[in-house]
Enzyme design. Structure first.
Site, PDB file in Angstrom:
ATOM      1  CG  ASP A  95      30.125  43.480  39.625  1.00  0.00           C
ATOM      2  OD1 ASP A  95      30.156  42.466  38.897  1.00  0.00           O
ATOM      3  OD2 ASP A  95      31.075  43.836  40.312  1.00  0.00           O
ATOM      4  CG  ASP A 142      32.366  39.362  37.152  1.00  0.00           C
ATOM      5  OD1 ASP A 142      31.388  40.061  37.505  1.00  0.00           O
ATOM      6  OD2 ASP A 142      33.533  39.616  37.477  1.00  0.00           O
TER       7      ASP A 142
END
Length: 442
Positions: free
Chosen positions: A107, A322
């Site tokens: 992430d 993201d």
């Protein structure tokens, strides 16, 4: 790094981190697992094949709201909004000596790597075994005056009666993770790194609906894996995401993660000094065919984007890239323009999403031809893959994976808009590079 000889030093430094036992020089590579893959430990086998994209819609909005709260509210830098499932790509790694295998979401929107740990005062359910630090010879808790504690931010959490630095991860949906700040050996593939700082969570609760153990933080601040392993990876990592659940995706670190060659385009990223986690890009417009629709440049960073060998220049950023967010979220006025243009250029008649979530859907029996959709970043035009732009959300219905921001006030470039690209991050040059790639062959 644990070493036995000079030959082993060179091997571990230059080997690829891989689950496939593939080895090349000058980098590290590990397989990423699609959220809907049968081999994904987060995937609930009792749900149908479309559950993940439905869940991703809700998670995208919840995640965006949490990020906006952090950015606007001046919250502590250790707070995060990551969920352990619902559209993230899973990375295999090990903690401890001997190595204890676990999985985490790879992430870029989070810094802290953490996993659930025994003893579980309160843990969410996971099918994987829970890490027991007592079984690791190299595990050490961090004292409250240690560098490790300072790295995660002493303003969050507390100091225990045993002088152990505590962390507390606060989630936007009232979920949380609380535990010890610790150091241990991190192993990916065949290589190991000593004294990596991570969170060992003993109290983890809320809406963690999967069986994941935690996350792997790839954000920009000093606690992230990219920064902690900087001497080995040089601030460089790259991932290649496949939209197909039965295809393999990968993430690479180090010089093997340099993205260049034919088709590669680069854009600078910006960082907010008060929230260094996020990579802001400047998305100037989105086009459908020959029609282009601009986005407002609403955010200006004090930390400028840089290209290698160039002086710092002013750089705006209005969208966060993201990998942990599935869908792309854009301002509602831009979305309305895109939707209107897509309905003009797609000959089929739109249909309603039965659950009323997605705004633009078609019957798969119409076999629609998706027009050319391009994200125009500063210095980089990125044509979105049709396989990522439209996803089947239930049997016979395919929907547009870019959604409008109707009330949150933030834009996110999610991982479905990044599929079929090799996406390289260079924290030294402060650039993100996109290169069209068949990720199943990367």
């Amino acid at each position: 790094m644990a070493l036995k000889s000079m030959d082993l030093i060179m091997f571990l430094t230059l080997s690829i981190f891989t689950l496939l036992s593939t080895q090349t020089i000058n980098g590290f590579r590990v397989e990423l697992i699609h959220p809907n893959s049968l081999s994904n430990p987060n995937r609930n086998p009792s749900t149908n094949q479309f559950h993940w994209i439905r869940q991703a819609y809700n998670n995208t909005r919840s995640r965006a709201a949490s990020i906006q709260s952090r950015l606007g509210g001046g919250s502590a830098k250790f707070k995060t909004d990551i969920k352990s499932d619902g559209g993230g790509y899973v990375m295999k790694y090990s903690i401890g000596t001997p190595p204890f295998e676990t999985y985490g979401i790879a992430d870029t929107g989070s810094d802290v790597t953490w996993t659930q740990c025994k003893p579980c005062i309160e843990c969410f359910r996971q099918s994987l075994p829970v890490f027991d630090p007592k079984n690791s010879k190299s595990y050490k808790t961090a004292s409250c005056d240690s560098d490790a504690c300072a790295l995660v931010g002493s303003s969050v959490g507390s100091c225990s009666d045993q002088d152990i630095c505590q962390y507390q991860l606060a989630y936007g949906d009232s979920s949380q993770s609380i535990g010890d700040v610790a150091t241990d050996t991190l192993t990916i593939g065949d290589a190991s790194f000593n004294n990596v700082v991570f969170g060992c969570g003993h109290e983890n609760s809320g809406t963690f609906s999967g069986n994941a153990s935690g996350i792997v933080g790839l954000g920009n601040s000093d606690i992230s894996i990219v920064k902690q392993l900087d001497k080995d990876v040089g601030g460089k990592f790259a991932y290649c995401l496949s939209s197909q659940s039965d295809s393999k995706s990968h993430i690479s670190f180090g010089t093997d993660a340099i993205v260049n060659g034919p088709g590669a385009v680069s854009t600078p990223f910006s960082i907010r000094p008060d929230q260094p986690t996020f990579y802001y890009l400047s998305l100037e417009s989105i086009s459908v065919g020959d029609q282009s629709f601009p986005l407002k440049q609403s955010f200006s960073s004090n930390v400028c984007g840089r290209r290698a060998g160039a002086k710092k220049t002013s750089s705006n950023g209005n969208i966060i890239i993201d990998s942990g967010t599935t869908l792309t979220l854009i301002p509602s006025d831009t979305f309305d323009n895109l939707k209107s243009e897509l309905t003009k250029q797609i000959s089929a008649t739109p249909i309603e999403d039965p659950q009323g979530l997605f705004d633009l859907c078609y019957s798969t029996s119409d076999k629609i031809e998706v027009p050319k959709i391009v994200a125009h970043f500063s210095g980089a035009d990125v044509e979105l893959s049709p396989r990522g732009s439209f996803q089947e959300i239930e049997e016979g219905i395919s929907c547009f994976t870019i959604i409008p921001d109707t009330e949150i006030g933030i834009a996110i470039f999610g991982n479905l808009s990044e599929v079929d690209y090799l996406v390289g991050y260079d924290l030294e040059a402060q650039t993100v590079t996109f290169k069209p790639t068949d990720c199943s062959k990367f």
